[in-house]
Write an enzyme that holds these catalytic residues in place. Structure first.
Site, mmCIF file in Angstrom:
data_model
loop_
_atom_site.group_PDB
_atom_site.id
_atom_site.type_symbol
_atom_site.label_atom_id
_atom_site.label_comp_id
_atom_site.label_asym_id
_atom_site.label_seq_id
_atom_site.Cartn_x
_atom_site.Cartn_y
_atom_site.Cartn_z
ATOM 1 N N HIS A 63 3.605 -2.607 3.163
ATOM 2 C CA HIS A 63 3.683 -1.229 2.662
ATOM 3 C C HIS A 63 5.031 -1.010 1.974
ATOM 4 O O HIS A 63 6.073 -1.422 2.500
ATOM 5 C CB HIS A 63 3.530 -0.215 3.792
ATOM 6 C CG HIS A 63 2.188 -0.250 4.453
ATOM 7 N ND1 HIS A 63 1.867 -1.171 5.427
ATOM 8 C CD2 HIS A 63 1.081 0.523 4.283
ATOM 9 C CE1 HIS A 63 0.618 -0.971 5.841
ATOM 10 N NE2 HIS A 63 0.115 0.045 5.150
ATOM 11 N N HIS B 38 -5.482 9.652 -0.109
ATOM 12 C CA HIS B 38 -5.461 8.788 1.064
ATOM 13 C C HIS B 38 -6.329 9.305 2.221
ATOM 14 O O HIS B 38 -5.920 9.297 3.385
ATOM 15 C CB HIS B 38 -4.016 8.598 1.564
ATOM 16 C CG HIS B 38 -3.840 7.342 2.379
ATOM 17 N ND1 HIS B 38 -4.074 7.290 3.735
ATOM 18 C CD2 HIS B 38 -3.447 6.094 2.019
ATOM 19 C CE1 HIS B 38 -3.832 6.075 4.190
ATOM 20 N NE2 HIS B 38 -3.438 5.318 3.165
ATOM 21 N N HIS C 164 -5.775 3.159 -4.451
ATOM 22 C CA HIS C 164 -5.775 3.416 -3.001
ATOM 23 C C HIS C 164 -6.159 4.875 -2.744
ATOM 24 O O HIS C 164 -5.722 5.465 -1.754
ATOM 25 C CB HIS C 164 -4.390 3.100 -2.431
ATOM 26 C CG HIS C 164 -4.367 2.840 -0.961
ATOM 27 N ND1 HIS C 164 -5.297 2.043 -0.319
ATOM 28 C CD2 HIS C 164 -3.508 3.261 0.022
ATOM 29 C CE1 HIS C 164 -5.022 1.987 0.971
ATOM 30 N NE2 HIS C 164 -3.947 2.724 1.211
ATOM 31 N N ASP D 2 0.821 -1.214 0.000
ATOM 32 C CA ASP D 2 0.000 0.000 0.000
ATOM 33 C C ASP D 2 0.860 1.272 0.000
ATOM 34 O O ASP D 2 2.013 1.263 0.440
ATOM 35 C CB ASP D 2 -0.901 0.042 1.235
ATOM 36 C CG ASP D 2 -2.073 -0.909 1.111
ATOM 37 O OD1 ASP D 2 -2.079 -1.696 0.157
ATOM 38 O OD2 ASP D 2 -2.963 -0.869 1.981
ATOM 39 N N ASP D 3 0.242 2.350 -0.461
ATOM 40 C CA ASP D 3 0.695 3.743 -0.284
ATOM 41 C C ASP D 3 1.770 4.196 -1.259
ATOM 42 O O ASP D 3 2.192 5.355 -1.214
ATOM 43 C CB ASP D 3 1.203 3.998 1.144
ATOM 44 C CG ASP D 3 0.130 3.768 2.184
ATOM 45 O OD1 ASP D 3 -1.053 3.765 1.809
ATOM 46 O OD2 ASP D 3 0.473 3.603 3.366
#
Length: 707
Positions: free
Chosen positions: A228, A131, A127, A76-77
């Site tokens: 991540h 955020h 995503h 993620d991210d």
């Protein structure tokens, strides 16, 4: 058209900064995280089912699980320029695939990494762009987050995806009455929502071994692992991944994309046509924005160093200069008492010329005055003739420009010491005497006087007063000590006839003939010095338009003079000394520094809008404090009242921006090969030397603005 290019440049710069704030989550950022809520409205089969939620058919929502011995690694991210490449390298080394849930802000800034993910067979999921916790957002904001995320993905890799993972999510069993409607709404747009059932908790950075333990499913159970590749320092994640991949392979696991693991069609769809070009244009604009900001940050560092260096030099060398000239033993040489010729070039100066000549008649040094009327159409020469003053001569010529007027005056001068002034300037009784004393030193070829703003009762006049005292006169003290005075001000300067003749007199090659002649004096080996007590009171522009015209000419003329005398950089002797000391200082402090100085205020505005606000304000106030110290010292040296410094902060916010645009326009004119013409400023004739008896004012009848 004269303002078009600077305005377009500033608009483009503002747009680039806004775009940077946009893609760095500094606009519309929302860091709220919603606490858990009841889950009685969530279907039980969803809560008890797998981590993949498919609600594209609202009447039949599904919760899917990953088959045994399948491990779907999700990150993620990202993408992150440091950690994503290391994650991709580890996956490639073990022939493993994964799913990367990217944010639009990071994908638009690092599109090459997204393209690499797709090229190496990994799957991409959304995503969101910024955020945020979507449970706090409206449907319009959710649509925007998804569409902008897809736009960045299209621009980076030419695809769109049907996979989605909500920020701040965990497992499907954590769905509640606030997050379930979001999953339903997103599913209605054709997305599959992907949660996890194995959380490595790498965001806590508990150590590589702890991450490895938490990322390892029991037995042969299929799993979606949450990790991540961005959002902080991820060395522990990379270390755990490099150990997890061979260990799970040894246990018979395969590392597949989500759709591969579920036996479903790929989540990727190629983007074509307008949507593709919109994405590429967006990513390209972000790249320009990032590069522009990088240049601006570098420029800010440069101007920070220049500002501190200049102020440090000004304070140190001005202090040394003040000590030198105030020593009782200091003498230029034998007192200079010989008569002096004062040249007054005048073009349409009827408002000022009488005050100028009267101030000269009060001089305590023997002088003759030569007024050179440069084709005035307002009766300037007639006014001087009508005054009937002794030792005042009028020379009339067709309009030929200020340099030729001064050269004509030199030819008519009877004395070897020549003072030059402007037709809108007044001298104190001691000005000429103080101005010529340095000629007691036979090495001195020219002397700069202390030009002061006489009409300082308006805000724009007060700002120029600060500039003259702090910028010009404190600078002259510094340059005097360094023996590289760049400019003898046209308002108050003195020359040896011999020095003028050796350099060919006043030149028409540039629009800053005063800077040009000064540099020529240095190159010819003459000393050029500063006489701080030789005060002259000049009428500064009283409107923004007039100030613009004056400073535009000054800036462009200075650039011309620097270019004209550029060979001094490689010459020997006095010329080489000036070229390697004076020209770099003039270029840095009079051209580059003013051009970059507004970056201080640009980043002030940027910091106020995008943050960090407090640090930005403290940094700006720190720079202002340094300027206040320098200004106060300069005012003290010049014996000026400190009250005018009240407007200094406003001057830095507004006046400096005007000077920036002027200098920018000068650069554009120079780079495009334009030719700037001399522009006459309108004068009011209100400036008089302190303590002078006001001259009788004529009737305003038939008076007209001077062109």
């Amino acid at each position: 058209m004269r303002y078009l290019l600077p305005v377009v440049f500033l608009i483009a710069l503002a747009a680039m900064l806004m775009l940077r704030g946009y893609v760095h989550s500094e606009i519309l950022a929302d860091h709220r995280v919603r606490p858990p809520a009841p889950s009685d409205q969530v279907p039980q089969k969803i809560l008890d089912g797998g981590p993949v939620i498919d609600v594209r058919d609202k009447a039949d929502p599904k919760a899917l699980t990953v088959p045994d011995r399948k491990l779907v690694l999700t990150f993620d991210d990202g993408p992150d320029p440091v950690w994503t490449p290391r994650v991709l390298d580890a996956l490639k080394a073990h022939d493993a695939h994964a799913v990367f849930f990217i944010t639009g802000t990071m994908a638009s800034r690092y599109p090459d990494l997204v393209a690499r993910m797709v090229r190496e067979g990994h799957e991409i999921g959304l995503h969101t762009f910024n955020h945020p916790d979507l449970a706090f957002q409206s449907t319009d904001r959710i649509d925007w987050e998804l569409s902008q995320n897809q736009l960045a993905l299209a621009g980076a890799a030419g695809i769109r995806t049907s996979l989605f993972r909500p920020p701040y999510s965990s497992s499907s069993e954590a769905l509640d009455n606030k997050s379930w409607p979001v999953a339903q709404y997103i599913g209605s747009h054709g997305y599959i929502t992907v949660f996890n059932n194995t959380d490595s908790e790498d965001w806590k950075r508990p150590g590589a071994q702890a991450i490895l333990d938490r990322a390892t499913p029991p037995g042969t159970k299929g799993s979606i692992v949450l990790m991540h590749d961005s959002g902080g320092e991820r060395s522990q994640t990379v270390a755990a991944l490099e150990r997890l991949l061979p260990q799970m392979k040894a246990r018979g696991y395969t590392f597949a994309n989500l759709t591969e693991a579920l036996g479903a069609p790929s989540a990727h769809t190629p983007v074509t046509g307008t949507d593709l070009w919109k994405g590429k244009a967006f990513v390209a604009a972000v790249a320009v924005s990032e590069n522009t900001t990088g240049v601006l940050v570098a420029g800010l560092a440069v101007i920070g160093v220049l500002v501190l260096a200049r102020f440090g030099l000004m304070l140190l060398l001005s202090f040394a200069h003040a000590r030198k000239v105030r020593r009782r033993t200091f003498r230029w040489g034998p007192p200079v008492t010989e008569p002096v010729t004062v040249l007054v070039p005048a073009y349409n100066e009827k408002e000022c010329i009488e005050n100028t000549v009267r101030s000269l008649m009060a001089s305590d040094h023997p002088i003759e005055v030569v007024v050179i009327d440069d084709g005035s159409a307002d009766g300037t020469a007639d006014l001087v003739d009508a005054m009937g003053l002794p030792n005042v001569h009028v020379v009339r010529q067709v309009n030929s420009g200020k340099p030729e007027a001064l050269n004509n005056g030199i030819r008519h001068a009877r004395h070897d010491l020549i003072v030059m002034m402007d037709g809108d300037t007044v001298f104190e009784p001691s000005t000429v005497r103080e101005l010529v004393q340095p000629f007691g030193d036979q090495r001195v070829g020219a002397v700069a006087g202390n030009a002061k703003v006489g009409n300082r009762d308006t805000l724009i006049g007060a700002w120029q007063h600060i500039e003259y005292v702090m910028g010009f006169n404190l600078d002259r003290r510094m340059y005097d000590v360094l023996r590289c005075m760049p400019t003898i001000p046209g308002a108050v300067g003195a020359f040896r006839r011999e020095a003028l003749e050796r350099v060919g007199g006043m030149s028409e090659d540039t629009l800053a003939e005063d800077t040009d002649i000064t540099m020529a004096m240095h190159r010819d080996g003459w000393h050029v010095v500063y006489a701080e007590k030789a005060r002259a009171w000049t009428e500064a522009p009283e409107s923004v338009q007039q100030l613009w015209s004056q400073r535009y000419r000054w800036s462009y003329g200075t650039m011309q003079a620097i270019w004209k005398h550029r060979r001094a950089l490689v010459e020997r002797g006095p010329s080489g000394r000036f070229g390697r000391v004076g020209l770099p200082l003039v270029s840095l402090f009079m051209v580059l520094a003013p051009l970059l100085a507004p970056l201080i205020d640009v980043f002030l505005l940027y910091g106020l809008v995008f943050g960090p606000t407090l640090k930005t304000i403290v940094a700006w106030l720190g720079v202002l404090a340094v300027q206040v110290v320098c200004a106060a010292y300069a005012f003290r040296l010049d014996g000026e009242k400190m009250i005018h410094l009240i407007s200094l902060p406003l001057q830095q916010l507004l006046y400096r921006q005007l000077m920036y645009v002027v200098l920018l326009q000068s650069w554009i004119t120079a780079l495009t090969g334009g030719r700037l013409r001399w522009q006459k400023l309108r004068r009011t004739g209100t400036v008089e030397a302190p303590g002078a008896v006001p001259a009788p004012r004529r009737s305003d009848e038939n008076r007209r603005p001077v062109g």
